[in-house]
Structure formats: structure tokens, C-alpha cells
Write a protein that holds these residues in place. Structure first.
Motif, mmCIF file in Angstrom:
data_model
loop_
_atom_site.group_PDB
_atom_site.id
_atom_site.type_symbol
_atom_site.label_atom_id
_atom_site.label_comp_id
_atom_site.label_asym_id
_atom_site.label_seq_id
_atom_site.Cartn_x
_atom_site.Cartn_y
_atom_site.Cartn_z
ATOM 1 N N LEU A 80 0.831 -1.204 0.000
ATOM 2 C CA LEU A 80 0.000 0.000 0.000
ATOM 3 C C LEU A 80 0.872 1.264 0.000
ATOM 4 C CD1 LEU A 80 -2.800 -1.005 2.547
ATOM 5 C CD2 LEU A 80 -2.993 -0.853 0.052
ATOM 6 N N ALA A 110 0.994 4.234 -2.762
ATOM 7 C CA ALA A 110 0.736 5.640 -2.391
ATOM 8 C C ALA A 110 1.915 6.519 -2.786
ATOM 9 C CB ALA A 110 0.470 5.734 -0.892
ATOM 10 N N PRO A 135 -4.872 0.816 -8.178
ATOM 11 C CA PRO A 135 -4.856 0.422 -6.761
ATOM 12 C C PRO A 135 -4.417 -1.037 -6.588
ATOM 13 C CG PRO A 135 -7.094 0.422 -7.588
ATOM 14 C CD PRO A 135 -6.225 0.949 -8.713
ATOM 15 N N ILE A 144 -7.216 3.743 -4.126
ATOM 16 C CA ILE A 144 -6.207 4.780 -3.985
ATOM 17 C C ILE A 144 -6.821 6.106 -4.409
ATOM 18 C CG2 ILE A 144 -5.261 4.391 -6.297
ATOM 19 C CD1 ILE A 144 -2.494 5.092 -5.135
ATOM 20 N N ALA A 179 -3.934 5.149 0.209
ATOM 21 C CA ALA A 179 -4.124 3.802 -0.352
ATOM 22 C C ALA A 179 -4.692 2.905 0.745
ATOM 23 C CB ALA A 179 -2.808 3.239 -0.880
#
Length: 443
Positions: free
Chosen positions: A40, A44, A66, A72, A129
Motif C-alpha cells: 500500500l 501511495a 490500486p 487509492i 491507499a
């Protein structure tokens, strides 16, 4: 033995598996959650570097895709969603990220990572995220299931190995136990076989050597008993014949009475030799002894034998039949030997009048021999071979009397210390037979 070995091995394996599996399961759980947060955070960060400073004026933002099953999105300084997917208003993680720090945390049932977007040393936005925590939990449970299966397999293998080792260890011990039981049953030729375990072989070797020594010792003792009884019986028989011939040639008088007394003594000595030989052959176990003597006759013969000896020392012997039936027969020779030992013990170590009584106990007869003296010390040690309570004897008489009583299925004990009273219990039946089933007519 086998169950104990398996139980110990299974316990050890279980402890080892628990000590290994529990920390490993916790480490796997932590690693999977950390991997998802890292993925994640990478997503991000990738989105943050693509954000243009002019996004607030309408410049389009191209965020990366994502993570699988996740979302996201880009949030402006008012925590409003400007691009991507996610909650319409920024949550706690987004607000904290505006403090110029990467935030990792939870939001509801999601794992969340918020990364600030900086320009000219100012935070102009936040990329958030997120991914469902349930997906990570599912992976954790799946890995734990595999780990549990591996542990079960390890325990199963440990049990199989333990059972095999238990059989290997127990087999020679069970063989040794079988040989020991065979020896107990009388097979002195049984020997333990060697195995492939050195420690058990040492025990088996020591057992065989001990058994060999005991067998040789028993053989020598039996040979000695047989030889001694044979060598004693031969001259005793000749002495009896000589005394009987002298009685036939001697006229009535003092010499004839002396010869009769000598003949009676040699006959009693012959009976003693036979009883000692019988006891050595029976090894102290109950056996068939013919009940050939009525109880009144046994008391009468005992009184005749000991009256003169005790009278010379100023002692009296009182014999009482009490409530014992007159028609019950008992093994005369072994009982005469036991009573003789008890009377001699009372003569040597006791004092005052000696009393011999017989009581009927329905299925047994009780012979009580008492005097006016006192027995000191432990009652149980009186019957130990070699122990003399007064220090003036060999400590054989009472031990021999006890063994003779056991060989008849009876029991000899000290029933009273003052006055000194020894009680001999001899089992009989209501129909006038002893415990072995011989009848009155068998004698």
C-alpha cells in the motif's frame, strides 16, 4: 513400557512443535500484514510523485492502479477527494498525513497508508491507499492451516517413530521379564537372550550370571541336604537296629528302660532328619502332609517326651485339649517337631510352668505354647534365621518352626509377649481332614 515410551516421545514432540509453531505463526501473521502495508505504501508513493502542483487548478492527476481489491485516492488540503477512489472526506490517517508524515493504520475494516504530497516545502495534498484487512486475515488463516497440517504430520511421524523405538526397547525387557517369570515358576535353566541394546544386554548378562550363581548355590545346598540326610539316616537306622537287638537280649530293669528311651530318641531324630529333608524339597510351600495322628495322642506323646526333661529342672508341663474334637487327625511328625522347638524355647528362655493348649477354630486348630516369662524385642525378628533374642542360641529353631508351619499351610506367631505365648495355626476341615484334602483313613 511401550505406552510409556510413546507417551514420553509424543509429549516431547508436542512441546517442541508448540515452542516452534506458536512463534512461527505469530511471525507469519506479522509478516503478511507488513507485506500488505508495504505494498500500500509503495502504491501511495508512486501516486504522490505523479501529482502535479497545479492539480488544484484543474490539472488532471493520473494515479496508478490500486492494489488488488484496494483503493487509492488524492485528497486536497480541505480533505476532499480530488481523484481516484476512497471515502469522499479524508479520515484520520489523511488528516495526520498533512503533518508531513507517512501514516500507517486502520480505518474501519481497512488497512490504510497515507503519504503526503509536498511542494516548496509545503504539503499540498495526501495520497491515500487502502485494502480490506479481511483479505490479509484469509491469507493468514490459510498459512496457519498449512502450518497446522505440517505440525500434525510431524506429530504423526514422531508417534510412528516412537512406537517403533518402543517396540525395539521393550522387546528385550519383555523377554527378560518372561525369563524371570519362568525362573519364578521353577525353570532355573531359563536364560535371557542378547539384544542390540548395550544397556539392556548388560542387565541381561548380570541377570544370567546371578541366575547361574543362584542355581549353583541351590544345587550345592540341595546336594548337601540330601547327602547329610542320607549319611545320618544310615547310622541312625543301624543304631536303632542295635538298640532293638539289645532290648531283646536284655532282661527287665534299668538298662532296658534306658535302651527304650534311647530307641525313642533315635526314632525322633530319624523323624527330624526326614522333616528337614521334606522341608528342603518343598522349598517352604504347602504340600500334602498325611494327617495320621489324633490330637489327644499328639499331646500325650509330647507330654511323655518333655515331662522328665522339665521335671529335672523343677518345671511343669500342662497339656489341655480345651474344646478341640478328639477325632481330628493332624500331621504328627511335623507338628511334633514344631511343638518340640517351641517347648525347648520355653524351657531354655522361659520360666515357670509351661502350658500347651489346643483350641478349635472351626476350620483350624490353634496350638498355644506359653510360659511365665516375657519376650523382649520385636516380635517379627524372633523368626529371622540367625537372630537370637537372648543371645544364647543360634537363631535357627523358631525360623525352622515357622518354615515347617508354612509348609503345612499354617502360621506361627507370637500372640503375647507377657506371658510369652506362641500360637501355631493348622488348617483343618469339618470332616476331620487337613487343608490338603487327606482323610483320617489316609494314615
Amino acid at each position: 513400557m511401550r505406552k510409556r515410551v510413546v507417551r514420553v516421545a509424543l509429549t516431547a514432540a508436542l512441546v517442541a512443535v508448540v515452542l516452534l509453531a506458536v512463534p512461527l505463526a505469530l511471525a507469519i501473521r506479522s509478516s503478511l500484514y507488513a507485506d500488505r502495508r508495504d505494498s500500500l505504501e509503495r502504491a501511495a508513493l508512486s501516486g504522490a510523485v505523479r501529482v502535479s502542483p497545479d492539480y488544484a487548478t484543474g490539472d488532471p492527476v493520473e494515479l496508478p492502479g490500486p492494489p488488488a481489491g484496494g483503493r487509492i485516492g488524492l485528497y486536497d488540503r480541505q480533505s476532499r477527494l480530488r481523484a481516484g477512489s476512497g471515502p469522499r472526506t479524508g479520515d484520520t490517517a489523511v488528516r495526520r498525513a498533512f503533518g508531513a508524515e507517512v501514516v500507517r493504520g486502520h480505518s474501519g475494516d481497512d488497512l490504510v497508508v497515507a503519504v503526503p504530497v509536498s511542494h516548496a516545502e509545503q504539503v499540498i495534498g495526501v495520497v491515500r491507499a487502502s485494502s480490506p484487512a479481511a483479505a490479509v486475515r484469509a491469507r493468514v488463516l490459510a498459512v496457519w492451516a498449512v502450518l497446522a497440517g505440517a505440525c500434525t504430520l510431524a506429530l504423526t511421524v514422531a508417534v510412528l517413530i516412537a512406537r517403533r523405538q518402543a517396540r525395539r526397547l521393550a522387546a528385550p525387557l519383555e523377554d527378560l521379564s518372561r525369563h524371570s517369570r519362568a525362573v519364578t515358576a521353577g525353570d532355573l535353566g531359563a536364560r535371557a537372550a542378547p539384544s542390540d541394546i548395550a544397556e539392556i544386554d548388560q542387565v541381561a548378562h548380570a541377570h544370567n550370571e546371578m541366575l547361574q550363581s543362584l542355581t549353583e548355590l541351590l544345587r550345592r545346598e540341595r546336594d548337601f541336604t540330601t547327602n547329610a540326610s542320607h549319611q545320618l539316616r544310615t547310622p541312625l537306622t543301624g543304631l536303632q537296629l542295635t538298640i532293638e537287638a539289645g532290648l531283646e537280649q536284655t532282661e527287665e530293669g534299668g538298662l532296658r528302660d534306658s535302651l527304650r528311651a534311647a530307641l525313642a530318641t533315635t526314632r525322633r531324630l530319624h523323624g527330624t532328619v526326614e522333616e528337614v529333608l521334606r522341608l528342603s524339597r518343598s522349598r517352604g510351600l504347602p504340600h500334602s502332609a498325611v494327617p495320621d495322628t489324633p490330637v489327644p495322642r499328639l499331646l500325650r506323646e509330647t507330654q511323655e517326651r518333655w515331662h522328665g526333661t522339665l521335671a529335672r529342672d523343677g518345671r511343669r508341663l500342662e497339656c489341655e485339649l480345651h474344646d478341640a474334637p478328639d477325632d481330628v487327625r493332624v500331621p504328627g511328625t511335623p507338628l511334633a517337631e514344631i511343638l518340640g522347638i517351641l517347648l525347648d524355647n520355653a524351657h531354655v528362655h522361659g520360666r515357670g510352668t509351661i502350658r500347651l493348649g489346643v483350641r478349635d477354630l472351626d476350620n483350624a486348630l490353634a496350638f498355644d505354647v506359653s510360659d511365665e516369662g516375657t519376650v523382649h524385642g520385636e516380635a517379627a525378628r524372633l523368626f529371622d534365621r540367625g537372630h537370637s533374642g537372648h543371645g544364647t542360641g543360634t537363631g535357627i529353631g523358631l525360623a525352622l518352626a515357622r518354615d515347617l508351619a508354612i509348609s503345612l499351610g499354617g502360621r506361627l506367631s507370637l500372640s503375647s509377649g507377657h506371658p510369652a505365648t506362641f500360637t501355631l495355626l493348622v488348617p483343618v476341615r469339618q470332616d476331620g481332614t487337613t487343608h490338603d484334602g487327606a482323610t483320617e483313613g489316609d494314615g
